[in-house]
Design an enzyme around this catalytic site. Structure first.
Site, PDB file in Angstrom:
ATOM      1  CB  VAL A   1      -7.689  16.689 -13.781  1.00 42.06           C
ATOM      2  CG1 VAL A   1      -8.747  16.666 -12.684  1.00 42.06           C
ATOM      3  CG2 VAL A   1      -6.612  15.642 -13.510  1.00 42.06           C
TER       4      VAL A   1
ATOM      5  CB  CYS B   1     -11.416   8.949 -12.093  1.00 47.94           C
ATOM      6  SG  CYS B   1     -10.587  10.438 -12.708  1.00 47.94           S
TER       7      CYS B   1
ATOM      8  CD  GLU C   1     -13.695  10.443  -9.266  1.00 40.94           C
ATOM      9  OE1 GLU C   1     -12.890  10.143  -8.375  1.00 40.94           O
ATOM     10  OE2 GLU C   1     -13.339  10.789 -10.422  1.00 40.94           O
TER      11      GLU C   1
ATOM     12  CE  LYS D   1     -10.202   7.238  -8.466  1.00 36.90           C
ATOM     13  NZ  LYS D   1     -10.330   8.710  -8.587  1.00 36.90           N
TER      14      LYS D   1
END
Length: 294
Positions: A183, A156, A52, A123
């Site tokens: 993350v 993501c 990304e 996205k």
């Protein structure tokens, strides 16, 4: 094409490129993507997935900075560089890019091939402070028909929404390519695998699609990233990776993408898309996009 028994029309080498983009260093980032794409191509990869926002970095401080690192698609210098390489090496590339359209920014994935720009995915589900810089995606869940197979994309946080994979599968996707910047998730124990690994394995299994997820590594302005890129079979089991949490590396898997649809029946009675109770819920989950082959 060969005969039905052992046919190999959709066998390709898929690669996920795990790397460390650096915010504010777009030129260096793009050069590094070219180096790693060349390395993967030399190993026989034909479908390559990159992280990304791999051209711009991720943790922006201001809108001005985000705009400064953005560019148009497909006419920007980054997409042009990837298209030139795809044409020269006979590749299909899916890569995260900071896309500018007029005064708007999108966290996007560009899909390019030997003949140029194939399409763009924006996205759909923005994570945390992305909402300060980007617009939610407005192109739906496209599936791109290519010579190597039917390609869909997530980025993501999209992977936390099972609807995104289901809509891709209903429109005939063989593989979902996922540029990502995973993350750590609250409650995650030290050394625990990324939550996203579990999510993409489950999505591949329940929708009978391959998934190739390319994550970044490193810490950017205090934000650590998880690495652990992986390639998952339509069965839900990893066939490439997971990669490390902290090293640049490329993972590979040779797959027959046609298996995602050919082997979708689990038993004589069960097929996950056919068994949906569309008398109870809407066939396309309320999406305006229509179902394709599955």
């Amino acid at each position: 094409m060969t005969g039905a028994a052992g046919r190999s029309e959709a066998v390709i080498n898929v690669a996920c490129i795990q790397m460390e983009p650096r915010v504010g260093e777009k030129g260096a980032n793009v050069r590094r993507t070219i180096e790693l794409i060349e390395e993967a191509a030399a190993q026989g990869a034909k479908l390559l997935v990159l992280p990304e926002l791999c051209n711009s970095g991720y943790v922006f401080e201001t809108r001005e900075e985000a705009f400064a690192e953005s560019e148009e698609v497909p006419n920007g210098e980054t997409t042009k560089a990837w298209m030139e390489l795809a044409q020269r090496r006979g590749l299909h590339i899916v890569a995260g890019i900071n896309e500018r359209e007029g005064n708007l920014l999108y966290n996007s994935a560009v899909v390019v091939g030997p003949n140029g720009h194939i399409g763009t995915f924006r996205k759909l589900h923005l994570w945390n402070e992305e909402n300060l810089f980007f617009e939610p995606g407005n192109l739906g869940m496209p599936v791109f028909r290519t010579p190597v197979g039917r390609i869909a994309c997530n980025i993501c946080y999209d992977s936390w929404f099972p609807e995104s994979y289901r809509l891709a599968a209903l429109q005939g996707a063989d593989i979902v390519c996922v540029p990502t910047n995973w993350v750590p998730i609250p409650g995650q124990r030290e050394g625990e695998r990324a939550m996203a690994n579990t999510l993409v394995m489950a999505a591949a299994h329940s929708n009978s699609v391959f998934i190739a997820a390319a994550d970044r590594i490193g810490t950017e302005r205090g934000q650590p990233f998880e690495g652990q890129s992986l390639i998952v079979s339509y069965t839900g089991w990893p066939i490439g990776g997971p990669a490390s949490k902290d090293r640049e590396e490329i993972i590979y898997a040779e797959v027959n993408l046609a298996d995602a649809r050919r082997n979708r029946n689990w038993t004589a009675f069960n097929q996950p898309l056919r068994d949906r109770r569309i008398d109870v819920y809407d066939e396309m989950l309320g999406s305006k996009h229509h179902a394709g082959w599955y």
